[in-house]
Design an enzyme around this catalytic site. Structure first.
Site, PDB file in Angstrom:
ATOM      1  N   ARG A 291     -13.772  27.130 -54.851  1.00  0.00           N
ATOM      2  CA  ARG A 291     -13.488  27.375 -53.550  1.00  0.00           C
ATOM      3  C   ARG A 291     -14.621  28.298 -52.956  1.00  0.00           C
ATOM      4  O   ARG A 291     -14.999  28.143 -51.928  1.00  0.00           O
ATOM      5  CB  ARG A 291     -12.175  27.909 -53.376  1.00  0.00           C
ATOM      6  CG  ARG A 291     -11.607  27.847 -52.011  1.00  0.00           C
ATOM      7  CD  ARG A 291     -10.125  28.183 -51.868  1.00  0.00           C
ATOM      8  NE  ARG A 291      -9.204  27.504 -52.451  1.00  0.00           N
ATOM      9  CZ  ARG A 291      -8.831  26.284 -51.908  1.00  0.00           C
ATOM     10  NH1 ARG A 291      -9.041  26.061 -50.680  1.00  0.00           N
ATOM     11  NH2 ARG A 291      -8.004  25.517 -52.514  1.00  0.00           N
TER      12      ARG A 291
ATOM     13  N   ASP B 192      -1.978  29.884 -41.136  1.00  0.00           N
ATOM     14  CA  ASP B 192      -1.338  29.872 -39.642  1.00  0.00           C
ATOM     15  C   ASP B 192      -0.808  31.114 -39.290  1.00  0.00           C
ATOM     16  O   ASP B 192       0.320  31.113 -38.704  1.00  0.00           O
ATOM     17  CB  ASP B 192      -0.244  28.681 -39.988  1.00  0.00           C
ATOM     18  CG  ASP B 192      -0.974  27.310 -40.036  1.00  0.00           C
ATOM     19  OD1 ASP B 192      -2.057  27.264 -39.484  1.00  0.00           O
ATOM     20  OD2 ASP B 192      -0.148  26.519 -40.578  1.00  0.00           O
TER      21      ASP B 192
ATOM     22  N   GLY C  99     -10.949  15.111 -34.354  1.00  0.00           N
ATOM     23  CA  GLY C  99     -11.810  15.907 -33.665  1.00  0.00           C
ATOM     24  C   GLY C  99     -11.772  15.697 -32.308  1.00  0.00           C
ATOM     25  O   GLY C  99     -12.485  15.988 -31.555  1.00  0.00           O
ATOM     26  N   SER C 100     -10.618  15.454 -31.961  1.00  0.00           N
ATOM     27  CA  SER C 100     -10.410  15.520 -30.185  1.00  0.00           C
ATOM     28  C   SER C 100     -10.315  16.941 -29.804  1.00  0.00           C
ATOM     29  O   SER C 100     -10.811  16.948 -28.618  1.00  0.00           O
ATOM     30  CB  SER C 100      -9.095  14.826 -29.961  1.00  0.00           C
ATOM     31  OG  SER C 100      -7.926  15.661 -30.325  1.00  0.00           O
TER      32      SER C 100
ATOM     33  N   ILE D 176      -8.229  25.262 -47.113  1.00  0.00           N
ATOM     34  CA  ILE D 176      -7.965  26.578 -47.211  1.00  0.00           C
ATOM     35  C   ILE D 176      -9.090  27.442 -47.680  1.00  0.00           C
ATOM     36  O   ILE D 176      -9.820  27.068 -48.393  1.00  0.00           O
ATOM     37  CB  ILE D 176      -6.711  26.827 -47.947  1.00  0.00           C
ATOM     38  CG1 ILE D 176      -5.274  26.110 -47.391  1.00  0.00           C
ATOM     39  CG2 ILE D 176      -6.229  28.367 -48.233  1.00  0.00           C
ATOM     40  CD1 ILE D 176      -4.240  26.311 -48.116  1.00  0.00           C
TER      41      ILE D 176
ATOM     42  N   HIS E  31      -3.104  25.217 -33.418  1.00  0.00           N
ATOM     43  CA  HIS E  31      -1.967  24.827 -34.156  1.00  0.00           C
ATOM     44  C   HIS E  31      -0.908  24.348 -33.168  1.00  0.00           C
ATOM     45  O   HIS E  31      -0.792  25.080 -32.123  1.00  0.00           O
ATOM     46  CB  HIS E  31      -1.382  25.947 -35.210  1.00  0.00           C
ATOM     47  CG  HIS E  31      -0.348  25.437 -36.026  1.00  0.00           C
ATOM     48  ND1 HIS E  31      -0.583  24.864 -37.035  1.00  0.00           N
ATOM     49  CD2 HIS E  31       0.972  25.728 -35.792  1.00  0.00           C
ATOM     50  CE1 HIS E  31       0.527  24.447 -37.806  1.00  0.00           C
ATOM     51  NE2 HIS E  31       1.554  25.137 -37.063  1.00  0.00           N
TER      52      HIS E  31
HETATM   53  C1  GRF Z   1      -4.440  19.369 -33.867  1.00  0.00           C
HETATM   54  O1  GRF Z   1      -3.321  18.873 -33.708  1.00  0.00           O
HETATM   55  C2  GRF Z   1      -4.486  20.592 -34.204  1.00  0.00           C
HETATM   56  O2  GRF Z   1      -3.688  21.639 -33.623  1.00  0.00           O
HETATM   57  C3  GRF Z   1      -4.390  20.652 -35.908  1.00  0.00           C
HETATM   58  O3  GRF Z   1      -4.754  19.631 -36.199  1.00  0.00           O
HETATM   59  C4  GRF Z   1      -4.951  18.761 -35.122  1.00  0.00           C
HETATM   60  C5  GRF Z   1      -6.376  18.098 -35.153  1.00  0.00           C
HETATM   61  O4  GRF Z   1      -6.581  17.149 -34.158  1.00  0.00           O
HETATM   62  N1  GRF Z   1      -4.737  21.813 -36.366  1.00  0.00           N
HETATM   63  P1  GRF Z   1      -8.110  16.817 -33.699  1.00  0.00           P
HETATM   64  O5  GRF Z   1      -8.885  16.307 -34.948  1.00  0.00           O
HETATM   65  O6  GRF Z   1      -8.569  17.909 -33.125  1.00  0.00           O
HETATM   66  O7  GRF Z   1      -8.001  15.613 -32.749  1.00  0.00           O
END
Ligand code: GRF
Length: 198
Positions: A68, A148, A15-16, A95, A112
């Site tokens: 789903r 993506d 979740g950064s 997905i 991404h």
């Molecule tokens: C990030 O690299 C994002 O681009 C990808 O998954 C990762 C998630 O990282 N989709 P975080 O959970 O936001 O730290």
């Protein structure tokens, strides 16, 4: 000041990027507010941060749903409960059904860690290293039913340095992700970036 857009964030883990969005939205002049964080993993570290930040959270396991479509319908109901206008995917590792993705097209963003359309799917940083490119980066894009894929909102680039491994390149890209996502959300929330099908 115009109304701030109501944004929900979907996560599965660390979740950064979610933290970067929550921090950006602490500024009352930021054009979006974070109204909820949803996770499909109970132990996602991001959930604990969101709770401590006073952001409403919800957790559901896809394992508790028969299909789903049923799981996605539940997410839809949760988003509706928060009066969500925009969705930011931030490391959400599920997905979607085509119906869910189509319903939110034009209102849902993803980040991404590659310069799309290069290196879709898993381990894009390692894919970049394997391909021997000299420049890597991240992409914030509109989500469409194809994985993506979808029109780019913005990209930030980083150099690939001699001696980089997956960890060092990922860390350099992640630092740019944390700038790119709030900036892209600002563009979308102010109407400076609008969805147009490719
Ligand atoms: C990030 O690299 C994002 O681009 C990808 O998954 C990762 C998630 O990282 N989709 P975080 O959970 O936001 O730290």
């Amino acid at each position: 000041m115009p109304e701030r857009k109501r944004v929900a964030i979907l996560i599965s883990g660390r979740g950064s990027n979610m933290v970067a969005l929550i921090e950006a939205a602490r500024d009352p002049n930021f054009p979006a507010e974070i109204v909820g964080v949803f996770s499909n993993k109970a132990d996602a570290p991001g959930l604990a941060f969101a709770r401590e930040a006073g952001v409403p959270t919800a957790f559901r396991s896809h394992k508790d749903f028969a299909s789903r479509e049923a799981f996605d319908a539940e997410i839809c109901a949760i988003l509706a409960g928060w009066n969500t206008e925009l969705v930011c995917l931030a490391g959400f590792m599920r997905i979607f059904s085509t119906g869910f993705a189509a319903n939110w097209t034009g209102r849902m963003l993803n980040i991404h860690p590659s310069l799309l359309p290069a290196f879709k799917g898993l381990k894009p940083q390692q894919q970049a290293l394997d391909a021997g490119v000299t420049e890597a980066g991240c992409t914030v894009h509109w989500v469409i039913p194809e994985l993506d894929d979808g029109p780019t909102i913005l990209q930030r680039t980083v150099p690939v340095l001699a001696g980089d491994d997956e960890a060092s390149l990922s860390a350099r890209i992640l630092a740019e992700e944390h700038k790119a996502y709030p900036e892209a959300l600002r563009l979308v929330a102010t109407g400076a970036a609008v969805y147009r099908a490719d």
